[in-house]
Design an enzyme around this catalytic site. Structure first.
Site, PDB file in Angstrom:
ATOM      1  N   HIS A   1      96.243  49.602  -7.171  1.00 47.42           N
ATOM      2  CA  HIS A   1      97.336  48.766  -7.666  1.00 47.42           C
ATOM      3  C   HIS A   1      97.308  48.713  -9.183  1.00 47.42           C
ATOM      4  CE1 HIS A   1      94.590  45.414  -8.697  1.00 47.42           C
ATOM      5  NE2 HIS A   1      93.928  45.737  -7.594  1.00 47.42           N
TER       6      HIS A   1
ATOM      7  N   CYS B   1      89.118  46.112  -5.283  1.00 47.19           N
ATOM      8  CA  CYS B   1      90.226  47.058  -5.270  1.00 47.19           C
ATOM      9  C   CYS B   1      90.156  47.990  -6.476  1.00 47.19           C
ATOM     10  CB  CYS B   1      91.550  46.312  -5.241  1.00 47.19           C
ATOM     11  SG  CYS B   1      91.843  45.433  -3.691  1.00 47.19           S
TER      12      CYS B   1
END
Length: 229
Positions: free
Chosen positions: A182, A198
């Site tokens: 992301h 992440c």
């Protein structure tokens, strides 16, 4: 399929996953000329300029705060992975999109601030989202209730959302691993160990990668030497 750079572990600590907030040397790679991999600062300023046409602002990247090694470029990259695969090298802080002829597009990334936070192994990009909603995992709320508890119901997409303008969701065996590739509201953290697990990219880079990969893309996150040694 085998990977020639380092092995990966099939087990992944799913409950540690999350997407909010001692660099090692990068491996030597030969840079190849490419329009998206400029050789001078002016071209990078164009690539990382503010973006129009988005529902929310995507500001220009302050390149003075980014190590040039972690800016997008095409490189020579030897791998047995198939064309179109995303390979994330956690230790080197790079994500590679495998291209033809022994080449790859390379993006700088930020990874989990502790090795145990990082996903490892193979997965599928089963879902893609623009300006995605973010919800901290129960484990994140348990670790830092004052920071994350107020977001337990989720945070809509927008300028303050830690996922940034795009997210690619990693699934394994049809199950959401809770890990994503992301964007970021902290571009200066690219190239460091800072996230809750992440893989974060510069916003202009995640938009570029998002455009290039369809749902169903294979992704492989390589285990670092700390995890395998």
């Amino acid at each position: 399929m085998a990977i020639d750079r380092r092995g990966f572990l099939l087990g992944a600590p799913f409950l540690l996953a999350g997407c909010a907030t001692a660099r090692r040397p990068a491996p030597a790679e030969a840079a190849l000329p490419l329009a998206s991999a400029p050789a001078h600062a002016a071209s990078y300023e164009a690539i990382y300029a503010a973006l129009d046409g988005e529902p929310y602002p995507v500001p220009a990247v302050d390149l003075s705060r980014i190590d040039p090694r972690f800016l997008r470029r095409e490189v020579a990259y030897a791998t047995r992975e198939e064309l179109g695969t995303i390979v994330v090298d956690v230790e080197a802080r790079y994500a590679y999109l495998v291209r033809e002829g022994g080449r790859a597009l390379r993006y700088g990334v930020g990874v989990g601030r502790e090795e145990g936070f990082n996903f490892r192994g193979a997965a599928t990009i089963a879902r893609k989202a623009e300006w995605p909603r973010w919800t901290p995992t129960p484990d994140m709320i348990r670790r830092e209730p004052e920071r994350y508890g107020k977001y337990a119901g989720g945070l809509p997409g927008g300028p303050g959302n830690p996922l940034g303008p795009r997210a690619l969701y990693l699934y394994r065996g049809g199950r959401d691993t809770l890990y994503r590739l992301h964007g970021t509201v902290e571009p200066w953290t690219i190239g460091t160990m800072v996230s809750s697990g992440c893989i974060r990219l510069l916003n202009q880079d995640i938009i570029d990668l998002y455009r290039r990969v369809p749902a169903g893309t294979r992704a492989v996150v390589l285990a670092s030497s700390a995890a395998t040694g």
